[in-house]
Design a protein around this motif. Structure first.
Motif, PDB file in Angstrom:
ATOM      1  N   LEU A 161      -4.614  54.683  45.707  1.00  0.00           N
ATOM      2  CA  LEU A 161      -4.614  53.786  44.560  1.00  0.00           C
ATOM      3  C   LEU A 161      -4.244  54.527  43.284  1.00  0.00           C
ATOM      4  CD1 LEU A 161      -7.836  51.655  45.190  1.00  0.00           C
ATOM      5  CD2 LEU A 161      -5.470  51.137  45.831  1.00  0.00           C
ATOM      6  N   GLU A 162      -3.669  53.794  42.345  1.00  0.00           N
ATOM      7  CA  GLU A 162      -3.268  54.393  41.076  1.00  0.00           C
ATOM      8  C   GLU A 162      -4.487  54.766  40.234  1.00  0.00           C
ATOM      9  OE1 GLU A 162      -0.371  53.386  37.231  1.00  0.00           O
ATOM     10  OE2 GLU A 162      -0.595  51.955  38.889  1.00  0.00           O
ATOM     11  N   HIS A 163      -5.516  53.921  40.274  1.00  0.00           N
ATOM     12  CA  HIS A 163      -6.747  54.170  39.512  1.00  0.00           C
ATOM     13  C   HIS A 163      -7.939  54.095  40.471  1.00  0.00           C
ATOM     14  CE1 HIS A 163      -4.408  53.890  35.854  1.00  0.00           C
ATOM     15  NE2 HIS A 163      -3.956  52.716  36.237  1.00  0.00           N
ATOM     16  N   PRO A 164      -8.213  55.165  41.203  1.00  0.00           N
ATOM     17  CA  PRO A 164      -9.219  55.114  42.268  1.00  0.00           C
ATOM     18  C   PRO A 164     -10.665  55.232  41.806  1.00  0.00           C
ATOM     19  CG  PRO A 164      -8.234  57.300  42.156  1.00  0.00           C
ATOM     20  CD  PRO A 164      -7.495  56.454  41.156  1.00  0.00           C
ATOM     21  N   ALA A 165     -10.915  55.705  40.596  1.00  0.00           N
ATOM     22  CA  ALA A 165     -12.279  56.077  40.189  1.00  0.00           C
ATOM     23  C   ALA A 165     -13.326  54.978  40.376  1.00  0.00           C
ATOM     24  CB  ALA A 165     -12.281  56.591  38.751  1.00  0.00           C
ATOM     25  N   PRO A 166     -13.125  53.752  39.847  1.00  0.00           N
ATOM     26  CA  PRO A 166     -14.192  52.748  39.992  1.00  0.00           C
ATOM     27  C   PRO A 166     -14.462  52.372  41.437  1.00  0.00           C
ATOM     28  CG  PRO A 166     -12.212  51.763  39.068  1.00  0.00           C
ATOM     29  CD  PRO A 166     -11.999  53.246  39.053  1.00  0.00           C
ATOM     30  N   TYR A 167     -13.405  52.360  42.253  1.00  0.00           N
ATOM     31  CA  TYR A 167     -13.575  52.026  43.663  1.00  0.00           C
ATOM     32  C   TYR A 167     -14.329  53.145  44.395  1.00  0.00           C
ATOM     33  CZ  TYR A 167      -9.738  48.877  42.396  1.00  0.00           C
ATOM     34  OH  TYR A 167      -8.946  47.950  41.784  1.00  0.00           O
ATOM     35  N   LEU A 168     -13.969  54.385  44.079  1.00  0.00           N
ATOM     36  CA  LEU A 168     -14.615  55.516  44.740  1.00  0.00           C
ATOM     37  C   LEU A 168     -16.081  55.605  44.343  1.00  0.00           C
ATOM     38  CD1 LEU A 168     -14.115  57.823  46.685  1.00  0.00           C
ATOM     39  CD2 LEU A 168     -13.459  59.267  44.750  1.00  0.00           C
ATOM     40  N   ALA A 169     -16.383  55.326  43.085  1.00  0.00           N
ATOM     41  CA  ALA A 169     -17.780  55.322  42.643  1.00  0.00           C
ATOM     42  C   ALA A 169     -18.575  54.253  43.386  1.00  0.00           C
ATOM     43  CB  ALA A 169     -17.854  55.093  41.138  1.00  0.00           C
ATOM     44  N   ALA A 170     -17.978  53.067  43.551  1.00  0.00           N
ATOM     45  CA  ALA A 170     -18.648  51.998  44.292  1.00  0.00           C
ATOM     46  C   ALA A 170     -18.868  52.393  45.745  1.00  0.00           C
ATOM     47  CB  ALA A 170     -17.826  50.719  44.211  1.00  0.00           C
ATOM     48  N   LEU A 171     -17.861  53.031  46.332  1.00  0.00           N
ATOM     49  CA  LEU A 171     -17.984  53.465  47.720  1.00  0.00           C
ATOM     50  C   LEU A 171     -19.089  54.499  47.874  1.00  0.00           C
ATOM     51  CD1 LEU A 171     -16.989  53.487  50.641  1.00  0.00           C
ATOM     52  CD2 LEU A 171     -15.309  55.234  49.968  1.00  0.00           C
ATOM     53  N   ARG A 172     -19.159  55.454  46.947  1.00  0.00           N
ATOM     54  CA  ARG A 172     -20.199  56.489  47.029  1.00  0.00           C
ATOM     55  C   ARG A 172     -21.591  55.861  46.948  1.00  0.00           C
ATOM     56  NH1 ARG A 172     -16.823  59.107  49.061  1.00  0.00           N
ATOM     57  NH2 ARG A 172     -15.822  60.970  48.205  1.00  0.00           N
ATOM     58  N   GLU A 173     -21.742  54.852  46.107  1.00  0.00           N
ATOM     59  CA  GLU A 173     -23.027  54.168  45.996  1.00  0.00           C
ATOM     60  C   GLU A 173     -23.428  53.563  47.343  1.00  0.00           C
ATOM     61  OE1 GLU A 173     -24.953  51.173  42.772  1.00  0.00           O
ATOM     62  OE2 GLU A 173     -23.134  50.459  43.770  1.00  0.00           O
ATOM     63  N   LEU A 174     -22.473  52.910  47.995  1.00  0.00           N
ATOM     64  CA  LEU A 174     -22.762  52.279  49.281  1.00  0.00           C
ATOM     65  C   LEU A 174     -22.950  53.315  50.387  1.00  0.00           C
ATOM     66  CD1 LEU A 174     -20.290  49.272  49.055  1.00  0.00           C
ATOM     67  CD2 LEU A 174     -22.762  49.280  48.670  1.00  0.00           C
ATOM     68  N   GLN A 175     -22.194  54.405  50.332  1.00  0.00           N
ATOM     69  CA  GLN A 175     -22.387  55.479  51.309  1.00  0.00           C
ATOM     70  C   GLN A 175     -23.770  56.108  51.152  1.00  0.00           C
ATOM     71  OE1 GLN A 175     -18.763  57.608  50.196  1.00  0.00           O
ATOM     72  NE2 GLN A 175     -17.986  57.385  52.302  1.00  0.00           N
ATOM     73  N   SER A 176     -24.239  56.183  49.913  1.00  0.00           N
ATOM     74  CA  SER A 176     -25.588  56.696  49.673  1.00  0.00           C
ATOM     75  C   SER A 176     -26.625  55.771  50.306  1.00  0.00           C
ATOM     76  CB  SER A 176     -25.840  56.828  48.169  1.00  0.00           C
ATOM     77  OG  SER A 176     -27.161  57.276  47.921  1.00  0.00           O
TER      78      SER A 176
END
Length: 202
Positions: free
Chosen positions: A147-162
């Motif tokens: 993705l061109e702007h991955p940060a918000p998606y990656l942060a959301a994913l990390r929350e769910l992975q946690s």
């Protein structure tokens, strides 16, 4: 229909607040397509006022007036899925998520595909389907990398992975994921993890 026009052109008309009545008048007149925009405005107003019952009603009204290929459909489904999630209505919530995935795949838009997949991942976690969540999470991460702007998606994913790691008793890994998500938010000035840019400016 005439009642809707009169309401819209009144001097004391307030955007959002009065759109519900306009939408209702249009639907009563059989003008479902014309009712879409006032229904969306009414739903957004209700969401701002924490009125989930009204928001769900008007989002459903709007979706009923849209064609399957209406470009507004994805965002409306995102909003309705949030309401259904808050109510714990898993069956219709799952149906909305499946449609989100279908729209994203049809449009071949990576960011939308990731947003829909993150909603599905959260759904799996909240329904206790840890094994499905564990299989889905790495596939989402692979998509985010492109993705061109991955940060918000990656942060959301990390929350769910946690959350997933915590549910599996992997407390150290859960902490690592949470810390990484927090670092992403801080380094990119994000208020909180999100599954994408705010819908309709919210």
């Amino acid at each position: 229909r005439r009642a809707a026009e009169l309401k819209l052109h009144r001097a004391d008309y307030v955007d959002g607040r009065d759109d519900g009545a306009i939408a209702d008048h249009l639907v009563a007149a059989g003008s479902n397509v014309e009712a879409v925009e006032p229904s969306l405005r009414a739903a957004n107003h209700s969401l701002r006022m924490a009125g989930n019952v009204e928001a769900h009603y008007y989002l459903t009204l709007a979706l009923g007036g849209m064609t399957p290929h209406d470009p507004r459909r994805f965002d409306a489904l995102l909003e309705r899925e949030r309401v259904l999630r808050a109510w714990g209505r898993r069956r219709p919530q799952g149906a909305d998520i499946r449609e989100l995935i279908s729209i994203a795949e049809r449009l071949e838009t990576p960011a939308l595909e990731v947003r829909a997949a993150i909603r599905l991942l959260r759904f799996y976690l909240e329904c206790g389907r840890g094994s499905r969540a564990a299989m889905l999470a790495p596939r989402i991460e692979e998509r985010i990398e492109f993705l061109e702007h991955p940060a918000p998606y990656l942060a959301a994913l990390r929350e769910l992975q946690s959350e997933l790691s915590f549910s599996e008793g992997e407390l150290e890994l859960a902490t690592d994921y949470a810390r990484d998500g927090l670092n992403i938010c801080e380094s990119h000035a994000l208020d909180a993890p999100s599954d994408g840019p705010p819908v309709d400016g919210r």
